[in-house]
Design a protein around this motif. Structure first.
Motif, PDB file in Angstrom:
ATOM      1  N   ASP A  13       0.821  -1.218   0.000  1.00 19.20           N
ATOM      2  CA  ASP A  13       0.000   0.000   0.000  1.00 19.20           C
ATOM      3  C   ASP A  13       0.856   1.270   0.000  1.00 19.20           C
ATOM      4  O   ASP A  13       0.367   2.354  -0.324  1.00 19.20           O
ATOM      5  CB  ASP A  13      -0.932   0.015   1.215  1.00 19.20           C
ATOM      6  N   LEU A  14       2.116   1.141   0.389  1.00 20.66           N
ATOM      7  CA  LEU A  14       3.016   2.303   0.357  1.00 20.66           C
ATOM      8  C   LEU A  14       3.663   2.480  -1.017  1.00 20.66           C
ATOM      9  O   LEU A  14       4.236   3.535  -1.307  1.00 20.66           O
ATOM     10  CB  LEU A  14       4.102   2.153   1.433  1.00 20.66           C
ATOM     11  N   TRP A  15       3.576   1.468  -1.872  1.00 16.89           N
ATOM     12  CA  TRP A  15       4.279   1.474  -3.153  1.00 16.89           C
ATOM     13  C   TRP A  15       3.927   2.672  -4.041  1.00 16.89           C
ATOM     14  O   TRP A  15       4.843   3.325  -4.571  1.00 16.89           O
ATOM     15  CB  TRP A  15       4.037   0.160  -3.884  1.00 16.89           C
ATOM     16  N   PRO A  16       2.654   3.011  -4.257  1.00 17.45           N
ATOM     17  CA  PRO A  16       2.371   4.163  -5.128  1.00 17.45           C
ATOM     18  C   PRO A  16       3.032   5.455  -4.645  1.00 17.45           C
ATOM     19  O   PRO A  16       3.583   6.211  -5.460  1.00 17.45           O
ATOM     20  CB  PRO A  16       0.842   4.267  -5.083  1.00 17.45           C
ATOM     21  N   ALA A  17       3.008   5.696  -3.338  1.00 22.21           N
ATOM     22  CA  ALA A  17       3.645   6.906  -2.805  1.00 22.21           C
ATOM     23  C   ALA A  17       5.161   6.840  -2.987  1.00 22.21           C
ATOM     24  O   ALA A  17       5.805   7.848  -3.308  1.00 22.21           O
ATOM     25  CB  ALA A  17       3.296   7.080  -1.334  1.00 22.21           C
ATOM     26  N   MET A  18       5.746   5.657  -2.794  1.00 24.64           N
ATOM     27  CA  MET A  18       7.189   5.503  -2.984  1.00 24.64           C
ATOM     28  C   MET A  18       7.581   5.771  -4.437  1.00 24.64           C
ATOM     29  O   MET A  18       8.575   6.459  -4.706  1.00 24.64           O
ATOM     30  CB  MET A  18       7.611   4.085  -2.590  1.00 24.64           C
ATOM     31  N   VAL A  19       6.802   5.234  -5.373  1.00 25.63           N
ATOM     32  CA  VAL A  19       7.117   5.436  -6.793  1.00 25.63           C
ATOM     33  C   VAL A  19       7.083   6.924  -7.133  1.00 25.63           C
ATOM     34  O   VAL A  19       7.992   7.442  -7.800  1.00 25.63           O
ATOM     35  CB  VAL A  19       6.125   4.658  -7.680  1.00 25.63           C
ATOM     36  N   MET A  20       6.045   7.611  -6.678  1.00 25.41           N
ATOM     37  CA  MET A  20       5.924   9.042  -6.989  1.00 25.41           C
ATOM     38  C   MET A  20       7.016   9.856  -6.312  1.00 25.41           C
ATOM     39  O   MET A  20       7.579  10.787  -6.905  1.00 25.41           O
ATOM     40  CB  MET A  20       4.533   9.536  -6.609  1.00 25.41           C
ATOM     41  N   LYS A  21       7.347   9.522  -5.063  1.00 22.80           N
ATOM     42  CA  LYS A  21       8.404  10.258  -4.352  1.00 22.80           C
ATOM     43  C   LYS A  21       9.761  10.036  -5.010  1.00 22.80           C
ATOM     44  O   LYS A  21      10.511  10.998  -5.259  1.00 22.80           O
ATOM     45  CB  LYS A  21       8.463   9.816  -2.893  1.00 22.80           C
ATOM     46  N   GLU A  22      10.099   8.788  -5.268  1.00 21.73           N
ATOM     47  CA  GLU A  22      11.423   8.476  -5.799  1.00 21.73           C
ATOM     48  C   GLU A  22      11.619   8.992  -7.228  1.00 21.73           C
ATOM     49  O   GLU A  22      12.732   9.304  -7.636  1.00 21.73           O
ATOM     50  CB  GLU A  22      11.666   6.967  -5.748  1.00 21.73           C
ATOM     51  N   SER A  23      10.526   9.078  -7.978  1.00 20.15           N
ATOM     52  CA  SER A  23      10.631   9.601  -9.348  1.00 20.15           C
ATOM     53  C   SER A  23      10.600  11.127  -9.372  1.00 20.15           C
ATOM     54  O   SER A  23      10.904  11.736 -10.403  1.00 20.15           O
ATOM     55  CB  SER A  23       9.475   9.071 -10.199  1.00 20.15           C
ATOM     56  N   GLY A  24      10.232  11.714  -8.244  1.00 16.74           N
ATOM     57  CA  GLY A  24      10.062  13.174  -8.202  1.00 16.74           C
ATOM     58  C   GLY A  24       8.918  13.628  -9.073  1.00 16.74           C
ATOM     59  O   GLY A  24       8.914  14.762  -9.567  1.00 16.74           O
ATOM     60  N   ASN A  25       7.903  12.754  -9.250  1.00 16.30           N
ATOM     61  CA  ASN A  25       6.817  13.060 -10.183  1.00 16.30           C
ATOM     62  C   ASN A  25       5.470  12.580  -9.623  1.00 16.30           C
ATOM     63  O   ASN A  25       4.903  11.600 -10.117  1.00 16.30           O
ATOM     64  CB  ASN A  25       7.097  12.399 -11.533  1.00 16.30           C
ATOM     65  N   PRO A  26       4.950  13.263  -8.602  1.00 15.99           N
ATOM     66  CA  PRO A  26       3.619  12.904  -8.089  1.00 15.99           C
ATOM     67  C   PRO A  26       2.557  13.153  -9.161  1.00 15.99           C
ATOM     68  O   PRO A  26       2.572  14.201  -9.828  1.00 15.99           O
ATOM     69  CB  PRO A  26       3.427  13.846  -6.889  1.00 15.99           C
ATOM     70  N   LEU A  27       1.659  12.210  -9.334  1.00 15.20           N
ATOM     71  CA  LEU A  27       0.616  12.356 -10.352  1.00 15.20           C
ATOM     72  C   LEU A  27      -0.629  12.976  -9.730  1.00 15.20           C
ATOM     73  O   LEU A  27      -1.217  12.412  -8.800  1.00 15.20           O
ATOM     74  CB  LEU A  27       0.261  10.982 -10.944  1.00 15.20           C
ATOM     75  N   PRO A  28      -1.071  14.122 -10.250  1.00 14.46           N
ATOM     76  CA  PRO A  28      -2.283  14.743  -9.734  1.00 14.46           C
ATOM     77  C   PRO A  28      -3.526  13.971 -10.168  1.00 14.46           C
ATOM     78  O   PRO A  28      -3.472  13.205 -11.156  1.00 14.46           O
ATOM     79  CB  PRO A  28      -2.258  16.136 -10.358  1.00 14.46           C
ATOM     80  N   ASP A  68       5.218  10.442 -16.643  1.00 18.63           N
ATOM     81  CA  ASP A  68       3.925  10.105 -16.037  1.00 18.63           C
ATOM     82  C   ASP A  68       3.564   8.645 -16.313  1.00 18.63           C
ATOM     83  O   ASP A  68       3.125   7.918 -15.414  1.00 18.63           O
ATOM     84  CB  ASP A  68       2.815  11.003 -16.595  1.00 18.63           C
ATOM     85  N   ALA A  69       3.748   8.240 -17.556  1.00 21.68           N
ATOM     86  CA  ALA A  69       3.417   6.866 -17.941  1.00 21.68           C
ATOM     87  C   ALA A  69       4.291   5.861 -17.201  1.00 21.68           C
ATOM     88  O   ALA A  69       3.822   4.785 -16.794  1.00 21.68           O
ATOM     89  CB  ALA A  69       3.576   6.690 -19.453  1.00 21.68           C
ATOM     90  N   GLU A  70       5.568   6.204 -17.021  1.00 21.52           N
ATOM     91  CA  GLU A  70       6.465   5.308 -16.296  1.00 21.52           C
ATOM     92  C   GLU A  70       5.990   5.126 -14.853  1.00 21.52           C
ATOM     93  O   GLU A  70       5.976   4.007 -14.324  1.00 21.52           O
ATOM     94  CB  GLU A  70       7.891   5.869 -16.308  1.00 21.52           C
ATOM     95  N   VAL A  71       5.600   6.220 -14.207  1.00 22.68           N
ATOM     96  CA  VAL A  71       5.086   6.142 -12.835  1.00 22.68           C
ATOM     97  C   VAL A  71       3.821   5.290 -12.781  1.00 22.68           C
ATOM     98  O   VAL A  71       3.672   4.415 -11.921  1.00 22.68           O
ATOM     99  CB  VAL A  71       4.814   7.556 -12.282  1.00 22.68           C
ATOM    100  N   MET A  72       2.918   5.508 -13.733  1.00 16.40           N
ATOM    101  CA  MET A  72       1.649   4.778 -13.733  1.00 16.40           C
ATOM    102  C   MET A  72       1.885   3.287 -13.939  1.00 16.40           C
ATOM    103  O   MET A  72       1.279   2.447 -13.258  1.00 16.40           O
ATOM    104  CB  MET A  72       0.743   5.327 -14.830  1.00 16.40           C
ATOM    105  N   ASN A  73       2.752   2.942 -14.869  1.00 16.86           N
ATOM    106  CA  ASN A  73       3.040   1.527 -15.124  1.00 16.86           C
ATOM    107  C   ASN A  73       3.636   0.846 -13.897  1.00 16.86           C
ATOM    108  O   ASN A  73       3.325  -0.309 -13.582  1.00 16.86           O
ATOM    109  CB  ASN A  73       3.973   1.373 -16.319  1.00 16.86           C
TER     110      ASN A  73
END
Length: 534
Positions: free
Chosen positions: A250-265, A318-323
């Motif tokens: 459940d923490l994975w989506p937040a980790m992906v956005m934080k580590e990529s520096g690209n939070p998805l709105p 964005d697509a990389e984060v979503m995938n």
């Protein structure tokens, strides 16, 4: 032939009490001393016994959910039949005082219905938006003529919503409270409630049931696995099993956005979801696909690159984060540690609770990921045992290492994924297992995997169909009917009770989709069980 009149009149009323063979209570049996004598051998103290004929109950303010605007988040519950409110306590092996509540209707349908918790709390709120949320509360059970019960498992007064397993004085886990949460207190609740019922009415319940969703769905499966004798019929909805993997993932989506520096709105997340639904329009449940969604669909987020949104075009980043969010956490050697969000699933706040595991928020004008509270609590309390731990200090490599460390250290004790249900089956008890395929909090594929292993290890469908039915609802969100069609409380309980009492196995159940704003039903249709689909 059952002596109870089952008739669904709304989404939370399924027993026609007026046409059911009932037992009228004798008030003399509600004397405190009489009930105390009946439970004394259980080392239980009766705190109070009060008859309530007001038709109302003022729910208390939860200790772990303090009001922020001066208005207690505790409703005045109305439309209740006359009942007796019994409060009891018992000490657990470590000395924690565990509270139990038993409600006894003056007109009793001669059955007991236990209630589950939510998250890692053992007691749900007293009231939810009835009809929309798939949660059994004590008021709902009482209105249907059941004797009903709940327990706080010994930590009901702890103001920390999810961090209660940690003893902050020692920075150690409180394993006695944890055992209470895992299964002990729900078992005690069943035993104590049945003793109180026997004392109050002069007879035991002819059938006992349990319903829980999310954390309460985990409670339900814990009863099946650990105390199969307690309930004749159990409904586990959207169960939060595989706790160590679920909370870490459940923490994975937040980790992906934080580590990529690209939070998805949300504006971009909605575009990705719409694109998936354009390719697979049946995913939201609006179209009867006649196939069980046992696997997530395959969709490459790069197909959406260049699409214009109100906050700018969809980019390759964005697509990389979503995938990555859809794929789920993968370790250094490419092994999947757990599932990701299914493509097409909403989990960023377009829902009743206005939150999800892929949520973001603005802080000083900067968009940041906002991780799910249960995920942060898991790392804070179970892994680091530090109430001041900050999730932002976690990098991807450390996260992946700690994911596997947590599974190794705690899975065998807390995951509630035991698949040997032979004791439950031998008692001819029945399990209704249901899951929303568009659940944005409990990964549906974890429950699907549990079901597959359960069937395989219990002799195949020819054996498990005698005690198990699994329903997977396309488009159905987490424990509510607000997104797509799902099983409501009344339909699910009717199916379970007909199976237990009349031998009518539920090969299909009516599902409904509701407009959460108006409460109006958008559409209704039938959903077949996985067993019936073959």
């Amino acid at each position: 032939m059952s002596d109870i009149a089952l008739k669904v009149s709304d989404f939370s009323q399924w027993v026609d009490v007026g046409n059911t063979v009932t037992l009228e209570a004798n008030e003399a049996s509600f004397e405190l001393s009489h009930i105390q004598a009946a439970v004394a051998h259980l080392d239980v103290e009766v705190v109070s016994v009060r008859i309530n004929r007001t038709g109302q109950y003022q729910a208390p303010v939860p200790a772990y959910f303090p009001p922020t605007d001066g208005t207690p988040p505790a409703p005045l519950i109305s439309n209740l039949p006359d009942f007796c409110d019994v409060r009891l306590t018992k000490r657990d092996p470590a000395g924690h005082q565990v509270a139990f509540t038993v409600w006894l209707p003056m007109t009793w349908n001669r059955r007991f219905l236990g209630t589950g918790g939510g998250g890692n709390r053992s007691h749900h709120e007293w009231s939810y938006p009835e009809g929309i949320v798939r949660i059994m509360t004590m008021p709902i059970a009482l209105r249907n003529g059941f004797a009903t019960a709940a327990t706080d498992a010994g930590y009901g007064d702890d103001p920390r919503f999810a961090d209660w397993p940690l003893d902050e004085a020692t920075n150690q886990l409180d394993w006695s409270l944890i055992e209470n949460w895992l299964h002990r207190s729900k078992h005690d609740m069943a035993v104590i409630a049945k003793a109180v019922i026997g004392a109050a009415y002069g007879e035991s319940p002819i059938y006992s049931y349990f319903q829980g969703t999310s954390g309460g769905g985990r409670d339900a499966l814990a009863q099946v696995q650990q105390h199969p004798e307690d309930f004749d019929g159990i409904w586990a909805s959207d169960p939060a099993i595989n706790w160590t993997k679920l909370c870490a993932a459940d923490l994975w989506p937040a980790m992906v956005m934080k580590e990529s520096g690209n939070p998805l709105p949300p504006e971009k997340l909605r575009v990705f979801r719409r694109a998936v639904l354009e390719d697979f329009p049946w995913l939201d449940g609006s179209i009867d696909h006649h196939m069980a969604p046992m696997h997530p669909v395959q969709f490459d987020a790069n197909k959406v690159v260049g699409t214009v949104t109100d906050v700018g075009p969809i980019t390759e980043r964005d697509a990389e984060v979503m995938n990555k969010i859809w794929t789920g956490p993968v370790n250094r050697v490419g092994k999947s540690l757990w599932f990701g969000l299914r493509p097409g699933t909403e989990s960023w706040g377009d829902n009743l609770v206005q939150f999800g595991i892929a949520s973001t928020k603005e802080v000083n004008g900067v968009l940041e990921p906002e991780p799910f509270v249960m995920a942060v609590s898991y790392f804070k309390t179970w892994i680091f045992r530090d109430p001041n731990w900050d999730w932002k200090t976690l990098d991807t490599e450390t996260y992946l290492d700690l994911f596997e460390k947590g599974v190794s250290e705690f899975s065998s004790r807390i995951d509630t994924n035991k698949t040997d249900l032979s004791a439950f089956s031998a008692l001819s008890h029945k399990l209704l297992l249901t899951q929303g395929a568009a659940d944005g909090a409990i990964f549906p594929d974890g429950v699907v995997e549990y079901y597959k292993v359960l069937v395989q290890e219990n002799g195949g469908l020819d054996t498990t169909k005698d005690f198990l039915r699994f329903f997977l609802s396309p488009g159905d969100y987490h424990s509510s009917l607000e997104k797509g069609p799902g099983i409501n409380v009344a339909e699910g309980m009717t199916a379970l009770m007909r199976w237990v009492e009349e031998g009518e196995a539920p090969d299909s159940i009516q599902i409904s989709a509701i407009d959460p704003q108006s409460g109006q039903v958008r559409y209704i249709r039938s959903l077949s069980s996985i067993e019936a689909m073959g």
